[in-house]
Design a protein around this motif. Structure first.
Motif, PDB file in Angstrom:
ATOM      1  N   LEU A 288      33.008  -3.569 -13.104  1.00 19.51           N
ATOM      2  CA  LEU A 288      34.607  -4.205 -12.908  1.00 19.51           C
ATOM      3  C   LEU A 288      34.382  -5.629 -12.022  1.00 19.51           C
ATOM      4  O   LEU A 288      35.043  -6.475 -12.515  1.00 19.51           O
ATOM      5  N   LYS A 289      33.299  -5.776 -11.045  1.00 17.25           N
ATOM      6  CA  LYS A 289      32.913  -6.946 -10.782  1.00 17.25           C
ATOM      7  C   LYS A 289      32.734  -8.001 -11.826  1.00 17.25           C
ATOM      8  O   LYS A 289      33.137  -9.293 -11.731  1.00 17.25           O
ATOM      9  N   LYS A 290      31.968  -7.720 -12.916  1.00 11.93           N
ATOM     10  CA  LYS A 290      31.644  -8.628 -13.830  1.00 11.93           C
ATOM     11  C   LYS A 290      32.963  -8.837 -14.827  1.00 11.93           C
ATOM     12  O   LYS A 290      33.056 -10.023 -15.127  1.00 11.93           O
ATOM     13  N   ILE A 291      33.666  -8.097 -15.059  1.00  9.87           N
ATOM     14  CA  ILE A 291      34.759  -8.281 -15.682  1.00  9.87           C
ATOM     15  C   ILE A 291      36.030  -9.222 -14.779  1.00  9.87           C
ATOM     16  O   ILE A 291      36.643 -10.138 -15.386  1.00  9.87           O
ATOM     17  N   LYS A 292      35.692  -9.135 -13.387  1.00  4.66           N
ATOM     18  CA  LYS A 292      36.646  -9.979 -12.663  1.00  4.66           C
ATOM     19  C   LYS A 292      36.199 -11.395 -12.805  1.00  4.66           C
ATOM     20  O   LYS A 292      37.162 -12.161 -12.867  1.00  4.66           O
ATOM     21  N   GLN A 293      35.021 -11.444 -12.888  1.00  2.00           N
ATOM     22  CA  GLN A 293      34.364 -12.875 -13.090  1.00  2.00           C
ATOM     23  C   GLN A 293      34.977 -13.402 -14.391  1.00  2.00           C
ATOM     24  O   GLN A 293      35.288 -14.521 -14.095  1.00  2.00           O
ATOM     25  N   VAL A 294      34.816 -12.470 -15.435  1.00  3.20           N
ATOM     26  CA  VAL A 294      35.568 -13.015 -16.659  1.00  3.20           C
ATOM     27  C   VAL A 294      36.945 -13.525 -16.696  1.00  3.20           C
ATOM     28  O   VAL A 294      37.388 -14.476 -16.907  1.00  3.20           O
ATOM     29  N   CYS A 295      37.604 -12.784 -15.768  1.00  2.68           N
ATOM     30  CA  CYS A 295      39.096 -13.105 -15.657  1.00  2.68           C
ATOM     31  C   CYS A 295      39.401 -14.243 -14.646  1.00  2.68           C
ATOM     32  O   CYS A 295      39.975 -15.371 -15.096  1.00  2.68           O
ATOM     33  N   VAL A 296      38.345 -14.401 -13.623  1.00  6.73           N
ATOM     34  CA  VAL A 296      38.628 -15.689 -12.970  1.00  6.73           C
ATOM     35  C   VAL A 296      38.039 -17.066 -13.918  1.00  6.73           C
ATOM     36  O   VAL A 296      38.991 -18.000 -13.791  1.00  6.73           O
TER      37      VAL A 296
ATOM     38  N   ASN B 277      38.335 -17.379 -16.938  1.00 12.08           N
ATOM     39  CA  ASN B 277      39.501 -17.618 -17.881  1.00 12.08           C
ATOM     40  C   ASN B 277      40.908 -17.636 -17.685  1.00 12.08           C
ATOM     41  O   ASN B 277      41.999 -17.673 -18.385  1.00 12.08           O
ATOM     42  N   LYS B 278      41.126 -17.625 -16.119  1.00 12.08           N
ATOM     43  CA  LYS B 278      42.484 -17.580 -15.593  1.00 12.08           C
ATOM     44  C   LYS B 278      43.194 -16.361 -16.016  1.00 12.08           C
ATOM     45  O   LYS B 278      44.513 -16.600 -16.430  1.00 12.08           O
ATOM     46  N   LEU B 279      42.651 -15.284 -16.141  1.00 15.19           N
ATOM     47  CA  LEU B 279      43.478 -13.954 -16.525  1.00 15.19           C
ATOM     48  C   LEU B 279      43.875 -13.448 -15.158  1.00 15.19           C
ATOM     49  O   LEU B 279      42.999 -12.953 -14.306  1.00 15.19           O
ATOM     50  N   ALA B 280      44.843 -12.550 -15.369  1.00 13.86           N
ATOM     51  CA  ALA B 280      45.291 -11.653 -14.115  1.00 13.86           C
ATOM     52  C   ALA B 280      44.533 -10.205 -14.286  1.00 13.86           C
ATOM     53  O   ALA B 280      44.067 -10.167 -15.333  1.00 13.86           O
ATOM     54  N   PHE B 281      44.160  -9.472 -13.400  1.00 13.29           N
ATOM     55  CA  PHE B 281      43.347  -8.363 -13.411  1.00 13.29           C
ATOM     56  C   PHE B 281      44.075  -7.228 -12.617  1.00 13.29           C
ATOM     57  O   PHE B 281      44.301  -7.224 -11.471  1.00 13.29           O
ATOM     58  N   HIS B 282      44.562  -6.461 -13.528  1.00 16.74           N
ATOM     59  CA  HIS B 282      45.448  -4.983 -12.919  1.00 16.74           C
ATOM     60  C   HIS B 282      44.860  -3.834 -13.018  1.00 16.74           C
ATOM     61  O   HIS B 282      44.006  -3.571 -13.930  1.00 16.74           O
ATOM     62  N   MET B 283      44.829  -3.078 -11.891  1.00 19.90           N
ATOM     63  CA  MET B 283      44.374  -1.756 -12.249  1.00 19.90           C
ATOM     64  C   MET B 283      45.419  -0.583 -11.982  1.00 19.90           C
ATOM     65  O   MET B 283      46.200  -0.716 -11.402  1.00 19.90           O
TER      66      MET B 283
ATOM     67  N   LEU C 205      37.567 -10.728 -26.590  1.00 25.04           N
ATOM     68  CA  LEU C 205      38.998 -10.757 -27.113  1.00 25.04           C
ATOM     69  C   LEU C 205      39.827 -11.885 -26.612  1.00 25.04           C
ATOM     70  O   LEU C 205      40.889 -11.914 -26.956  1.00 25.04           O
ATOM     71  N   ILE C 206      39.314 -12.531 -25.670  1.00 27.75           N
ATOM     72  CA  ILE C 206      39.978 -13.756 -25.104  1.00 27.75           C
ATOM     73  C   ILE C 206      40.073 -14.700 -26.155  1.00 27.75           C
ATOM     74  O   ILE C 206      39.094 -15.321 -26.724  1.00 27.75           O
ATOM     75  N   ASN C 207      41.324 -15.098 -26.257  1.00 29.85           N
ATOM     76  CA  ASN C 207      41.707 -16.265 -27.445  1.00 29.85           C
ATOM     77  C   ASN C 207      41.366 -17.648 -26.960  1.00 29.85           C
ATOM     78  O   ASN C 207      41.641 -17.789 -26.077  1.00 29.85           O
TER      79      ASN C 207
END
Ligand SMILES: *Cc1c(COP(=O)(O)O)cnc(C)c1O
Length: 340
Positions: A152-160, A162-168, A119-121
């Protein structure tokens, strides 16, 4: 006897909690001068290994402040189609932050790193700017399901990457920590911000916190003011939250045990079509097609048992601090003797 399983927000403060509130030392928190609020914020930030925390009047305001501090108008947030931040906060992401939502078709409110990646543009002027990923733990509409820490750790990696913030949205994060025997710091180190509710399973009358870096919480303080959430002698409520952290976390296991027990009773009942796995304090189930769910809710109500109909045949029970062993015994008898 009324057995109120509508939500874990229906609890009454215990005598111990009321006493802690009565004895609280307070000051004007808009000047950051309420010692009990400062204690609470420090205590919970330390627990999760974050630099700072900020007390909020509601979980919705804490989530909305997080969305606003991570984004600019026109940005995009990625979350599950069942997410509270998307469905149950009045469209706040759009109204407060000018943020659109890209929804993932997840499983009981949870998704994979691969689904986020899809989903990341691209960095192209035609597209909305993907900026933030929100996850919810436990998932509310997903029946109190708990995330897998490795995913969640894998999603964190994707966030890092792609420079996305990660909120729970951790409205019920303590339920997940107790159920999975995990440590708060394991979550603190993964997320840029975490919101947590004291008014759910922890049994407080009001209150949530947002955890983050010093810089994030400084921004959140300004946003809370903007949202009209600055509070004065609020130490009375922070005292309830401190009391809950000290006394109401381990006992969440009792709620989980009660939910598991009643889920098994429902599963064995002839009038039930399906029961979702009860991982924490929420039981989601469906009656047989021939049974009208509104009639079913009313029938239980006539026997003193209050449950929520969520539409499309989906029914919900939530277990909490005010549900005694005796009530669970009565509930089991009511469900076993139910004639439909
Ligand atoms: C309850 C809840 C919130 C916050 O709700 P408030 O009523 O504003 O405190 C946020 N997320 C989830 C998943 C919730 O269940």
């Amino acid at each position: 006897m009324t057995i109120n399983l509508l939500s874990d927000t229906v609890t009454q403060p215990t005598n111990g909690m009321l006493e802690a509130m009565f004895n609280a030392k307070v000051g004007d928190d808009v000047f950051c001068a309420d010692p009990t609020v400062n204690n609470l914020q420090e205590k919970i930030a330390t627990l999760f290994g974050k630099e700072a925390a900020l007390f909020f009047p509601s979980g919705t305001m804490a989530n909305q402040a997080a969305i606003k501090l991570h984004t600019q108008s026109g940005d995009q947030m990625i979350c599950d189609k069942w997410a509270h931040v998307y469905n149950f906060e009045g469209g706040g992401a759009a109204v407060n932050s000018g943020v659109t939502s890209a929804l993932i078709d997840g499983d009981r409110g949870m998704f994979t790193a691969e689904q986020v990646q899809q989903l990341i543009n691209p960095d192209d002027i035609h597209y909305v700017n993907s900026r933030l990923v929100c996850v919810e733990n436990t998932t509310n509409k997903g029946g109190g399901a708990c995330w897998d820490l490795d995913e969640l750790k894998k999603i964190k990696q994707v966030c890092v990457e792609n420079k996305l913030a990660f909120h729970m949205d951790g409205a019920r994060l303590f339920n997940a920590l107790v159920a999975k025997n995990e440590q708060p710091k394991e979550y603190g180190e993964l997320f840029d911000t975490i919101s947590i509710c004291f008014s759910k399973g922890l049994g407080c009358p009001v209150g949530s916190v947002l955890l983050g870096s010093k810089e994030a919480i400084k921004k959140a303080l300004r946003i809370r003011k903007l949202f009209g959430g600055g509070m004065r002698q609020i130490g009375y409520l922070a005292a309830a939250a401190i009391y809950a952290l000290d006394n109401h976390i381990e006992r969440l296991a009792v709620d989980h045990k009660n939910a598991t027990r009643i889920a098994a009773v429902l599963k064995a009942s002839s009038y039930i079509k399906k029961v979702e796995p009860a991982e924490t304090n929420i039981v989601i189930f469906y009656t047989n097609d021939a049974i009208d769910d509104v009639d079913f809710v009313n029938k239980l109500k006539s026997k003193g048992v209050l449950i929520t109909g969520m539409g499309q045949g989906k029914l919900r029970m939530v277990f909490h601090l005010d549900i005694t062993n005796q009530m669970v015994d009565v509930l089991e008898n009511v469900l076993s003797a139910l004639e439909l």
